[in-house]
Scaffold this active site. Structure first.
Site, PDB file in Angstrom:
ATOM      1  N   LYS A  44       0.839  -1.199   0.000  1.00 34.19           N
ATOM      2  CA  LYS A  44       0.000   0.000   0.000  1.00 34.19           C
ATOM      3  C   LYS A  44       0.881   1.260   0.000  1.00 34.19           C
ATOM      4  CE  LYS A  44      -3.612  -2.747   0.918  1.00 34.19           C
ATOM      5  NZ  LYS A  44      -4.756  -3.029   0.085  1.00 34.19           N
TER       6      LYS A  44
HETATM    7  C1  LIG Z   1      -5.631  -4.089   0.800  1.00 28.80           C
HETATM    8  C2  LIG Z   1      -7.081  -4.044   0.745  1.00 28.80           C
HETATM    9  C3  LIG Z   1      -7.886  -4.364   1.859  1.00 28.80           C
HETATM   10  C4  LIG Z   1      -7.375  -4.812   3.206  1.00 28.80           C
HETATM   11  O1  LIG Z   1      -6.270  -5.590   3.180  1.00 28.80           O
HETATM   12  P1  LIG Z   1      -5.472  -6.171   4.421  1.00 28.80           P
HETATM   13  O2  LIG Z   1      -4.505  -7.060   3.738  1.00 28.80           O
HETATM   14  O3  LIG Z   1      -6.429  -6.905   5.300  1.00 28.80           O
HETATM   15  O4  LIG Z   1      -4.819  -5.054   5.161  1.00 28.80           O
HETATM   16  C5  LIG Z   1      -9.251  -4.222   1.726  1.00 28.80           C
HETATM   17  N1  LIG Z   1      -9.810  -3.809   0.578  1.00 28.80           N
HETATM   18  C6  LIG Z   1      -9.077  -3.492  -0.499  1.00 28.80           C
HETATM   19  C7  LIG Z   1      -9.770  -2.991  -1.724  1.00 28.80           C
HETATM   20  C8  LIG Z   1      -7.691  -3.630  -0.468  1.00 28.80           C
HETATM   21  O5  LIG Z   1      -6.973  -3.342  -1.565  1.00 28.80           O
END
Ligand SMILES: *Cc1c(COP(=O)(O)O)cnc(C)c1O
Length: 376
Positions: free
Chosen positions: A181
């Site tokens: 991210k």
């Molecule tokens: C990354 C992401 C999440 C949450 O991801 P985690 O791996 O649980 O931190 C939720 N929704 C979207 C659209 C994502 O890209």
């Protein structure tokens, strides 16, 4: 691999901050937790921020805080990471999918109305790939029907639409800090809201159902251990302090790709729509309509063999076997999502990707395209 899909960007400042926590007695529920939450709330412009151990936990706690459970429906997009839909299912509710707008790749505001029933409790839209396009219209539909928006902003930290920051569109919003991210805490997530009561419920739920100011062994509700340690929070504080630098670096990488790939009719290259300030999460190109999934998969394979890590963001959520089976979804249900999903190629994308590396990726992509013409 010669060039990775994603790499974190950790400087000496992050290492120092984490080391400082490790030298302190407060590894969890220490001072870095409220510091990270306060900095995050301030950056987004929300009253309350509640840090949790993942973006998935953040979404799930939003469902619980909103009282969403068995017998309820939540309208969402099938073109997303699976956690968007599974967070609804974890709460015992049903995800009701609505196809995407082919321009924005976000849930189609026009389609939402037709999916609303007596059981609809909320709308859960996603700024896919960091792009907030269409969120004003999504919120209009929600307001018209008096439905709360829970915003899955996990891909869009730092984006804005018409000057309004992502994370402020929903009654609640969520962010995620997995290493791919915009900012990372290793693992982590954040819930944002302006509603003190919702924030308090989430704070309790993430910490074994403990009440505000209550004793350590006093539990008011069924809770979870979704706490984010001070080690993670310290990392997050430094990463968040660098968000403008991070956004700028990612925009630069996006521009390298846009410049090199411009004018290639075989590709649809992403760009910022009017009014959108995109904080780039990934760089996903699409093959032109005439390409089949088979051709796309061949191109992915060819690029991987050349040492370039690529991916097929995203495979439609409604066609994941356990979801298709449970809710009776099948191929053809959401044709735009399916058509887009068959033609996406996520290219390597991270802060410190260099211009010459982008050129290598683009050469490999073009070579693969040359060797895989669309079926006549
Ligand atoms: C990354 C992401 C999440 C949450 O991801 P985690 O791996 O649980 O931190 C939720 N929704 C979207 C659209 C994502 O890209």
């Amino acid at each position: 691999m010669r060039i990775y899909l994603s790499r974190p960007d950790i400087t000496d400042a992050e290492i120092q901050a984490v080391t400082d926590v490790l030298r302190s007695p407060n590894l969890s529920l220490g001072p870095k937790l409220p510091e990270f939450e306060a900095a995050f709330a301030e950056y987004i412009g929300a009253n309350y921020a509640v840090a949790v151990n993942s973006g998935t936990s953040a979404l799930f706690l939003c469902m619980l805080a909103m009282g969403i459970g068995a017998g309820d429906e939540v309208i969402t997009t099938p073109f997303t990471f699976v956690a968007t839909a599974t967070s609804i299912m974890m709460a015992g509710a049903k995800p009701v999918f609505v196809d995407i707008d082919p321009e924005t790749l976000n849930i189609d505001p026009a389609g939402i109305e037709a999916a609303i029933t007596e059981k609809t409790k909320a709308i859960l839209p996603v700024e896919i790939f960091g792009n907030p396009a269409g969120f004003d219209k999504i919120c209009q539909v929600a307001r018209k029907h008096n439905l709360p928006v829970i915003e899955d902003s996990c891909e869009a930290l730092g984006s804005a639409l018409n000057g309004k920051k992502v994370g402020t569109f929903g009654a609640m919003s969520t962010f995620a800090f997995y290493p791919n991210k915009q900012i990372t805490t290793g693992e982590g997530g954040m819930i944002l809201t302006n509603d003190e009561n919702l924030a308090d419920i989430c704070t309790s739920l993430r910490n074994q159902g403990r009440g505000k100011g209550g004793a350590w062994l006093s539990h008011e509700r069924l809770g979870y251990n979704y706490r984010l340690s001070d080690i993670n929070c310290a990392l997050g504080i430094v990463q968040l302090s660098r968000i403008e630098e991070i956004k700028a670096k990612r925009r630069q990488v996006a521009q390298y790709y846009q410049q090199i790939l411009a004018g290639d009719e075989r590709l649809i290259v992403p760009s910022e729509a009017e009014g959108c300030d995109v904080s780039w999460f990934v760089f996903v190109v699409r093959l032109a309509e005439k390409y089949s999934r088979q051709r796309r998969d061949n191109i992915l394979q060819t690029m991987r063999e050349a040492g370039i890590q690529v991916s097929n963001y995203f495979s439609p959520v409604h066609l994941q076997p356990f979801i298709a089976e449970r809710f009776g979804c099948s191929e053809g249900d959401f044709p735009i999502t399916e058509s887009v999903s068959e033609r996406t190629i996520a290219l390597p994308f991270y802060n410190n990707l260099k211009e010459d590396e982008v050129a290598i990726v683009c050469d490999a992509l073009r070579g693969a395209l040359d060797n895989n013409p669309p079926a006549a």
